[in-house]
Write a protein that holds these residues in place. Structure first.
Motif, PDB file in Angstrom:
ATOM      1  N   LEU A 137     -58.686 -18.331 -73.340  1.00  0.00           N
ATOM      2  CA  LEU A 137     -59.403 -19.156 -72.374  1.00  0.00           C
ATOM      3  C   LEU A 137     -58.565 -20.377 -71.995  1.00  0.00           C
ATOM      4  CD1 LEU A 137     -63.047 -19.170 -73.817  1.00  0.00           C
ATOM      5  CD2 LEU A 137     -62.167 -17.842 -71.885  1.00  0.00           C
ATOM      6  N   VAL A 138     -58.660 -20.771 -70.747  1.00  0.00           N
ATOM      7  CA  VAL A 138     -57.906 -21.931 -70.255  1.00  0.00           C
ATOM      8  C   VAL A 138     -58.731 -23.191 -70.481  1.00  0.00           C
ATOM      9  CG1 VAL A 138     -56.826 -22.999 -68.253  1.00  0.00           C
ATOM     10  CG2 VAL A 138     -56.770 -20.507 -68.531  1.00  0.00           C
ATOM     11  N   ALA A 139     -58.127 -24.180 -71.100  1.00  0.00           N
ATOM     12  CA  ALA A 139     -58.819 -25.446 -71.363  1.00  0.00           C
ATOM     13  C   ALA A 139     -58.972 -26.244 -70.071  1.00  0.00           C
ATOM     14  CB  ALA A 139     -58.054 -26.260 -72.390  1.00  0.00           C
ATOM     15  N   PRO A 140     -60.109 -26.918 -69.887  1.00  0.00           N
ATOM     16  CA  PRO A 140     -60.278 -27.762 -68.703  1.00  0.00           C
ATOM     17  C   PRO A 140     -59.423 -29.019 -68.811  1.00  0.00           C
ATOM     18  CG  PRO A 140     -62.141 -28.027 -70.183  1.00  0.00           C
ATOM     19  CD  PRO A 140     -61.295 -26.930 -70.772  1.00  0.00           C
ATOM     20  N   ILE A 141     -59.105 -29.580 -67.676  1.00  0.00           N
ATOM     21  CA  ILE A 141     -58.326 -30.825 -67.661  1.00  0.00           C
ATOM     22  C   ILE A 141     -59.257 -31.988 -67.353  1.00  0.00           C
ATOM     23  CG2 ILE A 141     -56.220 -29.643 -66.943  1.00  0.00           C
ATOM     24  CD1 ILE A 141     -56.742 -30.695 -64.107  1.00  0.00           C
ATOM     25  N   THR A 192     -71.042 -10.557 -68.851  1.00  0.00           N
ATOM     26  CA  THR A 192     -70.469 -11.818 -68.396  1.00  0.00           C
ATOM     27  C   THR A 192     -70.045 -11.662 -66.937  1.00  0.00           C
ATOM     28  OG1 THR A 192     -69.649 -12.307 -70.616  1.00  0.00           O
ATOM     29  CG2 THR A 192     -68.634 -13.511 -68.779  1.00  0.00           C
ATOM     30  N   PRO A 193     -70.447 -12.589 -66.054  1.00  0.00           N
ATOM     31  CA  PRO A 193     -70.082 -12.452 -64.639  1.00  0.00           C
ATOM     32  C   PRO A 193     -68.575 -12.342 -64.449  1.00  0.00           C
ATOM     33  CG  PRO A 193     -71.706 -14.207 -64.933  1.00  0.00           C
ATOM     34  CD  PRO A 193     -71.256 -13.797 -66.311  1.00  0.00           C
ATOM     35  N   THR A 194     -68.174 -11.509 -63.522  1.00  0.00           N
ATOM     36  CA  THR A 194     -66.750 -11.339 -63.227  1.00  0.00           C
ATOM     37  C   THR A 194     -66.131 -12.673 -62.810  1.00  0.00           C
ATOM     38  OG1 THR A 194     -67.140  -9.062 -62.512  1.00  0.00           O
ATOM     39  CG2 THR A 194     -65.083 -10.106 -61.808  1.00  0.00           C
ATOM     40  N   GLY A 195     -65.049 -13.040 -63.449  1.00  0.00           N
ATOM     41  CA  GLY A 195     -64.357 -14.278 -63.125  1.00  0.00           C
ATOM     42  C   GLY A 195     -64.818 -15.473 -63.930  1.00  0.00           C
ATOM     43  N   TRP A 196     -65.885 -15.319 -64.717  1.00  0.00           N
ATOM     44  CA  TRP A 196     -66.431 -16.465 -65.461  1.00  0.00           C
ATOM     45  C   TRP A 196     -65.424 -16.985 -66.491  1.00  0.00           C
ATOM     46  CZ3 TRP A 196     -70.049 -19.824 -64.665  1.00  0.00           C
ATOM     47  CH2 TRP A 196     -70.568 -20.597 -65.717  1.00  0.00           C
ATOM     48  N   ASN A 197     -64.767 -16.072 -67.199  1.00  0.00           N
ATOM     49  CA  ASN A 197     -63.815 -16.492 -68.226  1.00  0.00           C
ATOM     50  C   ASN A 197     -62.579 -17.172 -67.644  1.00  0.00           C
ATOM     51  OD1 ASN A 197     -65.540 -15.391 -70.080  1.00  0.00           O
ATOM     52  ND2 ASN A 197     -64.298 -13.579 -70.497  1.00  0.00           N
ATOM     53  N   ASP A 198     -62.354 -17.006 -66.350  1.00  0.00           N
ATOM     54  CA  ASP A 198     -61.172 -17.600 -65.718  1.00  0.00           C
ATOM     55  C   ASP A 198     -61.400 -19.053 -65.297  1.00  0.00           C
ATOM     56  OD1 ASP A 198     -59.874 -15.139 -65.955  1.00  0.00           O
ATOM     57  OD2 ASP A 198     -60.627 -14.449 -64.016  1.00  0.00           O
ATOM     58  N   ILE A 199     -62.647 -19.517 -65.348  1.00  0.00           N
ATOM     59  CA  ILE A 199     -62.953 -20.893 -64.956  1.00  0.00           C
ATOM     60  C   ILE A 199     -62.746 -21.792 -66.168  1.00  0.00           C
ATOM     61  CG2 ILE A 199     -64.722 -22.444 -64.074  1.00  0.00           C
ATOM     62  CD1 ILE A 199     -66.069 -19.998 -62.826  1.00  0.00           C
ATOM     63  N   GLY A 201     -63.205 -24.072 -69.013  1.00  0.00           N
ATOM     64  CA  GLY A 201     -64.342 -24.762 -69.607  1.00  0.00           C
ATOM     65  C   GLY A 201     -65.690 -24.139 -69.363  1.00  0.00           C
ATOM     66  N   ALA A 202     -65.766 -23.045 -68.599  1.00  0.00           N
ATOM     67  CA  ALA A 202     -67.080 -22.471 -68.277  1.00  0.00           C
ATOM     68  C   ALA A 202     -67.657 -21.667 -69.434  1.00  0.00           C
ATOM     69  CB  ALA A 202     -66.974 -21.591 -67.029  1.00  0.00           C
ATOM     70  N   ARG A 203     -66.844 -20.841 -70.065  1.00  0.00           N
ATOM     71  CA  ARG A 203     -67.321 -19.940 -71.105  1.00  0.00           C
ATOM     72  C   ARG A 203     -67.629 -20.711 -72.386  1.00  0.00           C
ATOM     73  NH1 ARG A 203     -66.829 -14.314 -72.457  1.00  0.00           N
ATOM     74  NH2 ARG A 203     -68.058 -14.097 -74.369  1.00  0.00           N
ATOM     75  N   GLY A 204     -68.722 -20.338 -73.054  1.00  0.00           N
ATOM     76  CA  GLY A 204     -68.971 -20.904 -74.376  1.00  0.00           C
ATOM     77  C   GLY A 204     -70.276 -21.638 -74.552  1.00  0.00           C
ATOM     78  N   CYS A 205     -71.243 -21.455 -73.647  1.00  0.00           N
ATOM     79  CA  CYS A 205     -72.500 -22.199 -73.756  1.00  0.00           C
ATOM     80  C   CYS A 205     -73.321 -21.766 -74.968  1.00  0.00           C
ATOM     81  CB  CYS A 205     -73.315 -22.030 -72.474  1.00  0.00           C
ATOM     82  SG  CYS A 205     -72.486 -22.686 -71.005  1.00  0.00           S
ATOM     83  N   THR A 206     -73.362 -20.457 -75.231  1.00  0.00           N
ATOM     84  CA  THR A 206     -74.108 -19.983 -76.389  1.00  0.00           C
ATOM     85  C   THR A 206     -73.450 -20.429 -77.698  1.00  0.00           C
ATOM     86  OG1 THR A 206     -75.031 -18.098 -75.179  1.00  0.00           O
ATOM     87  CG2 THR A 206     -74.956 -17.930 -77.583  1.00  0.00           C
ATOM     88  N   PRO A 207     -72.131 -20.258 -77.881  1.00  0.00           N
ATOM     89  CA  PRO A 207     -71.510 -20.782 -79.104  1.00  0.00           C
ATOM     90  C   PRO A 207     -71.688 -22.294 -79.258  1.00  0.00           C
ATOM     91  CG  PRO A 207     -70.040 -19.227 -78.029  1.00  0.00           C
ATOM     92  CD  PRO A 207     -71.170 -19.474 -77.079  1.00  0.00           C
TER      93      PRO A 207
END
Length: 314
Positions: A137-141, A192-199, A201-207
């Motif tokens: 996953l890409v970290a947000p800036i 998981t919606p297509t493209g969600w993991n590419d945003i 900081g988007a992925r990870g609300c449940t964890p």
């Protein structure tokens, strides 16, 4: 004209025309040498069959419409028999829809039961697990969107929480309140919606929610009087998440992004929907004491907050 020309003009195959002939729906003129001769009326009949069949009327059931045309009507459905066939075809389609709907609902129910049954255990390899974060996953800036927030007073907004209460953010009390904002939580029975993991900081609300659950007692002991999750999802949707994950705190629903508009909080658009960016507000006596932004990885954020609290009080 020959069968190939009729097929081209009527937009069907020669094989289909031969089938119509075998069913007695069209009747070409036969010459002494055995050749078939078709006229413009045949083209009209074949086109009528094609249109009706695409609407779901079987070829064998188009006869009333063809007889209506042969009788001189401008349209194949100018006759009462044609209207009766419409009713029969609609009734047949409704029956098929009922059967298919029942099958779909049964599959949805079994999917839901299976997905929720395995939502706590470790899933099989290759299966997307909402309880953990995938690698890569890409970290947000830090885009500076939260720099101005510390020191601001929380606006007087009343939001619904998952216990059925209405929480006034300006009346949270003198103690320390933590509100963590998140985009949206998924469910075990939905991909998981297509493209969600590419945003970033988007992925990870449940964890992230599970992290706050697991550290809840420690956060309370460290001085957090009230803890809320907040998103734009509806209260019923959030209530299911609270129950399924066994969260010891409630969530606030802000579908109108009232808090975002009041404080100019960062949001983003995904698939036509506006969503909150992940951000945590630490509020004390009605004033924003500290802001965590950006947050990554979200599954470790509760521990990060706990370290900050310990450092703050040391």
């Amino acid at each position: 004209m020959r069968i190939g020309e009729v097929a081209r003009l009527a937009e069907v195959s020669p094989k289909a025309i031969r089938r119509y002939e075998a069913l007695g729906l069209v009747a070409p003129t036969r010459h002494a040498n055995g050749y078939r001769e078709y006229d413009d009326d045949t083209i009209r009949l074949v086109r009528e069959i094609r249109v009706l069949n695409r609407l779901g009327i079987p070829v064998e059931e188009t006869r009333p419409f063809l007889e209506c045309l042969v009788a001189g009507s401008e349209h194949g459905d100018d006759c009462p028999e044609s209207l009766a066939e419409y009713h029969r075809a609609i009734d047949d389609l409704n029956a098929q829809i009922d059967v298919l709907t029942a099958r779909r609902d049964g599959l949805v129910q079994r999917l839901r039961e299976a997905a929720y049954r395995r939502s706590v255990p470790t899933p099989a390899p290759g299966v997307d697990d909402p309880l953990s974060l995938p690698t890569g996953l890409v970290a947000p800036i830090d885009d500076g969107a939260a720099v101005r927030l510390p020191g601001l007073r929380v606006p007087a907004l009343v939001l619904n929480d998952t216990d059925g209460a209405r929480i006034d953010l300006a009346e949270l009390g003198p103690g320390r309140t933590v509100i963590y904002l998140y985009p949206l939580t998924g469910r075990p029975d939905a991909d998981t919606p297509t493209g969600w993991n590419d945003i970033p900081g988007a992925r990870g609300c449940t964890p992230q929610a599970c992290g706050f659950r697991d550290h809840h007692a420690e956060l309370r002991a460290a001085g957090v009087d009230r803890l809320f999750g907040l998103s734009s999802q509806t209260t019923p949707y959030q209530r299911e998440v609270v129950a399924r994950l066994g969260l010891p705190f409630t969530m606030l629903s802000d579908p109108g992004f009232r808090l975002a508009d009041e404080l100019a909080l960062p949001t983003f658009d995904f698939d036509g929907a506006r969503l909150y960016k992940r951000l945590t507000l630490v509020i004390r006596a009605g004033v924003i004491e500290h802001v965590f932004y950006p947050i990554f990885p979200p599954d470790r954020h509760a521990a990060e907050l706990l370290r900050w609290l310990h450092h703050k009080e040391s």
